[in-house]
Design a protein around this motif. Structure first.
Motif, mmCIF file in Angstrom:
data_model
loop_
_atom_site.group_PDB
_atom_site.id
_atom_site.type_symbol
_atom_site.label_atom_id
_atom_site.label_comp_id
_atom_site.label_asym_id
_atom_site.label_seq_id
_atom_site.Cartn_x
_atom_site.Cartn_y
_atom_site.Cartn_z
ATOM 1 N N ILE A 182 1.057 -1.345 -0.719
ATOM 2 C CA ILE A 182 -0.090 -0.243 -0.114
ATOM 3 C C ILE A 182 0.656 1.401 -0.353
ATOM 4 O O ILE A 182 0.254 2.152 -0.999
ATOM 5 C CB ILE A 182 -0.519 -0.257 1.053
ATOM 6 C CG1 ILE A 182 -1.836 -1.409 1.390
ATOM 7 C CG2 ILE A 182 -1.886 1.318 1.046
ATOM 8 C CD1 ILE A 182 -2.480 -1.229 2.542
ATOM 9 N N ALA A 185 2.278 1.675 -3.613
ATOM 10 C CA ALA A 185 1.394 2.310 -4.320
ATOM 11 C C ALA A 185 1.287 4.336 -3.606
ATOM 12 O O ALA A 185 0.919 5.086 -4.563
ATOM 13 C CB ALA A 185 -0.032 1.385 -4.142
ATOM 14 N N GLN A 186 1.333 4.448 -2.958
ATOM 15 C CA GLN A 186 0.727 5.654 -1.824
ATOM 16 C C GLN A 186 2.518 6.347 -3.000
ATOM 17 O O GLN A 186 1.771 7.622 -3.828
ATOM 18 C CB GLN A 186 0.754 5.925 -0.836
ATOM 19 C CG GLN A 186 0.381 5.724 -0.238
ATOM 20 C CD GLN A 186 -0.210 4.881 1.563
ATOM 21 O OE1 GLN A 186 1.284 5.388 1.872
ATOM 22 N NE2 GLN A 186 -1.328 5.581 1.801
ATOM 23 N N LEU A 190 -0.732 6.683 -7.084
ATOM 24 C CA LEU A 190 -2.320 6.076 -7.316
ATOM 25 C C LEU A 190 -3.324 6.886 -6.119
ATOM 26 O O LEU A 190 -2.870 6.949 -5.047
ATOM 27 C CB LEU A 190 -2.428 4.790 -7.034
ATOM 28 C CG LEU A 190 -0.995 3.353 -8.262
ATOM 29 C CD1 LEU A 190 -1.464 2.502 -7.699
ATOM 30 C CD2 LEU A 190 -1.727 3.241 -9.410
ATOM 31 N N ARG A 192 -6.410 6.743 -3.928
ATOM 32 C CA ARG A 192 -6.968 5.948 -2.852
ATOM 33 C C ARG A 192 -7.734 4.776 -2.924
ATOM 34 O O ARG A 192 -7.917 3.542 -3.340
ATOM 35 C CB ARG A 192 -7.652 6.936 -1.597
ATOM 36 C CG ARG A 192 -8.141 5.804 -0.858
ATOM 37 C CD ARG A 192 -9.519 6.092 0.362
ATOM 38 N NE ARG A 192 -8.814 7.519 1.442
ATOM 39 C CZ ARG A 192 -8.141 7.232 2.035
ATOM 40 N NH1 ARG A 192 -8.408 6.149 2.838
ATOM 41 N NH2 ARG A 192 -7.444 8.336 2.798
ATOM 42 N N ARG A 194 -8.027 3.911 -6.544
ATOM 43 C CA ARG A 194 -7.064 3.134 -7.517
ATOM 44 C C ARG A 194 -6.219 1.956 -6.572
ATOM 45 O O ARG A 194 -6.182 0.837 -6.735
ATOM 46 C CB ARG A 194 -6.277 3.854 -8.653
ATOM 47 C CG ARG A 194 -6.608 4.508 -9.051
ATOM 48 C CD ARG A 194 -6.274 5.078 -10.421
ATOM 49 N NE ARG A 194 -5.298 3.715 -11.688
ATOM 50 C CZ ARG A 194 -4.393 3.813 -11.876
ATOM 51 N NH1 ARG A 194 -3.314 5.205 -12.572
ATOM 52 N NH2 ARG A 194 -3.873 2.564 -12.180
ATOM 53 N N ARG A 195 -5.528 2.460 -5.599
ATOM 54 C CA ARG A 195 -5.347 2.143 -4.442
ATOM 55 C C ARG A 195 -5.985 0.245 -3.737
ATOM 56 O O ARG A 195 -5.674 -0.647 -3.802
ATOM 57 C CB ARG A 195 -4.641 2.246 -3.323
ATOM 58 C CG ARG A 195 -3.182 2.949 -3.577
ATOM 59 C CD ARG A 195 -3.064 3.160 -2.354
ATOM 60 N NE ARG A 195 -3.267 4.485 -1.394
ATOM 61 C CZ ARG A 195 -3.312 4.965 -0.864
ATOM 62 N NH1 ARG A 195 -3.055 6.110 -1.981
ATOM 63 N NH2 ARG A 195 -4.002 5.707 -0.347
ATOM 64 N N TRP A 196 -7.205 0.807 -3.598
ATOM 65 C CA TRP A 196 -8.230 -0.050 -2.946
ATOM 66 C C TRP A 196 -8.269 -1.511 -4.732
ATOM 67 O O TRP A 196 -9.122 -2.354 -4.018
ATOM 68 C CB TRP A 196 -9.240 0.494 -2.436
ATOM 69 C CG TRP A 196 -9.119 0.594 -1.191
ATOM 70 C CD1 TRP A 196 -8.641 2.159 -1.230
ATOM 71 C CD2 TRP A 196 -9.712 -0.502 0.556
ATOM 72 N NE1 TRP A 196 -8.861 1.701 0.805
ATOM 73 C CE2 TRP A 196 -9.133 0.970 0.741
ATOM 74 C CE3 TRP A 196 -9.941 -1.617 0.217
ATOM 75 C CZ2 TRP A 196 -8.862 0.615 2.162
ATOM 76 C CZ3 TRP A 196 -10.606 -1.625 1.507
ATOM 77 C CH2 TRP A 196 -10.080 -0.440 2.573
ATOM 78 N N ILE A 199 -4.502 -3.097 -5.876
ATOM 79 C CA ILE A 199 -4.350 -3.456 -4.816
ATOM 80 C C ILE A 199 -4.727 -3.957 -3.708
ATOM 81 O O ILE A 199 -3.414 -5.255 -3.922
ATOM 82 C CB ILE A 199 -2.634 -2.157 -4.285
ATOM 83 C CG1 ILE A 199 -2.439 -1.466 -5.466
ATOM 84 C CG2 ILE A 199 -1.919 -3.178 -3.353
ATOM 85 C CD1 ILE A 199 -1.210 -2.223 -6.402
#
Length: 285
Positions: A182, A185-186, A190, A192, A194-196, A199
């Motif tokens: 995570i 990804a930050q 990316l 929030r 798109r992260r969820w 990833i």
């Protein structure tokens, strides 16, 4: 190396085998084979007893297995299971977000909901909702007895109960994702969402699907409890018939066989869904 030296080297066929090389002998498991024979013998006796026991009345079971009343009850059971699972996981996901929130109020609300609805037996919850009119005779000017029919009570009671367990399943799945991914990804910028979506969720599903599949099967069987509030599900349909015909065992076998068929199909579906989300891992099979 010269040709004379090579000629002196013995070939594999000419190399003598040491006389003291131990011979590998497979372990003989006489106890396991004896236990297997006993289990098969007992299983054969049980199957023979069931098939040859006239009290089961298999001809009656065959007559009622696909009857209209039983199929209507089966349809309501499947509908109730689907609605409860969808609503339960929708509410459970929201509660999981509350429990993972940095806000202490939201965390407390999520924890309190899970604690409360996991503490009260589902039968007690259904009976409380069924008799809620004694506490609140009217809601928004409408009589509660007209607002909450037995089917509505079943949906509300089972959904609220299911959401408490779904919240813990979703929360556990999210927590199983490595925090480093995570953060990476930050670092890549990316958003929030798109992260969820890219990833967290795909990896969390590996931990969510197995207990969610078990919950689905448990919910299907658990819907039989709504027969106590006169919801015409599969079990209640069988009960209505045997109260009229007094063929208790055959009608219970009809319900039992239908539950076995549906849970088996759900188990097969669960296997393939788990296999899909386990791709690229050692557990994929």
């Amino acid at each position: 190396m010269s040709s004379d030296t090579l000629a002196k080297i013995p070939t594999a066929a000419e190399t003598p085998e040491p006389a003291d090389v131990p011979r590998i002998v497979p372990q003989r498991r006489y106890g396991q084979w004896a236990a297997a024979v006993v289990v098969l013998a007992l299983l054969g006796l049980a199957v023979n007893s069931v098939l040859r026991n006239e009290a089961f009345q298999w001809d009656v079971v065959a007559d009622w297995f696909t009857s209209d009343s039983v199929l209507r009850g089966l349809w309501l059971t499947l509908w109730l299971t689907s609605v409860v699972m969808v609503l339960g996981f929708a509410l459970g996901t929201l509660l999981a977000v509350f429990r993972l929130s940095a806000n202490p109020v939201l965390r407390a609300v999520g924890w309190g909901y899970v604690w409360l609805f996991r503490s009260i037996p589902i039968l007690v919850q259904l009976l409380l909702w069924f008799n809620i009119g004694a506490l609140y005779p009217q809601v928004f000017g409408v009589k509660t007895v007209n607002l909450l029919t037995p089917v509505a009570v079943a949906v509300v009671g089972l959904t609220l109960h299911e959401a408490a367990y779904a919240a813990e399943v979703v929360r556990g799945g999210v927590l199983s994702v490595d925090r480093g991914q995570i953060e990476a990804a930050q670092a890549l910028g990316l958003s929030r969402w798109r992260r969820w979506r890219r990833i967290v969720l795909p990896q969390a599903m590996r931990a969510i699907v197995p207990p969610a599949g078990n919950m689905l099967i448990g919910t299907l069987k658990g819907t039989s409890i709504v027969s106590v509030i006169a919801v015409n599900d599969l079990l209640f349909s069988a009960q209505l018939i045997y109260h009229r015909t007094y063929q208790v065992i055959p009608l219970l076998m009809v319900a039992t066989l239908w539950y076995a068929v549906i849970t088996s199909l759900l188990g097969i579906g669960q296997y393939y869904v788990e296999k899909h989300y386990a791709r690229g891992t050692e557990n994929a099979r």
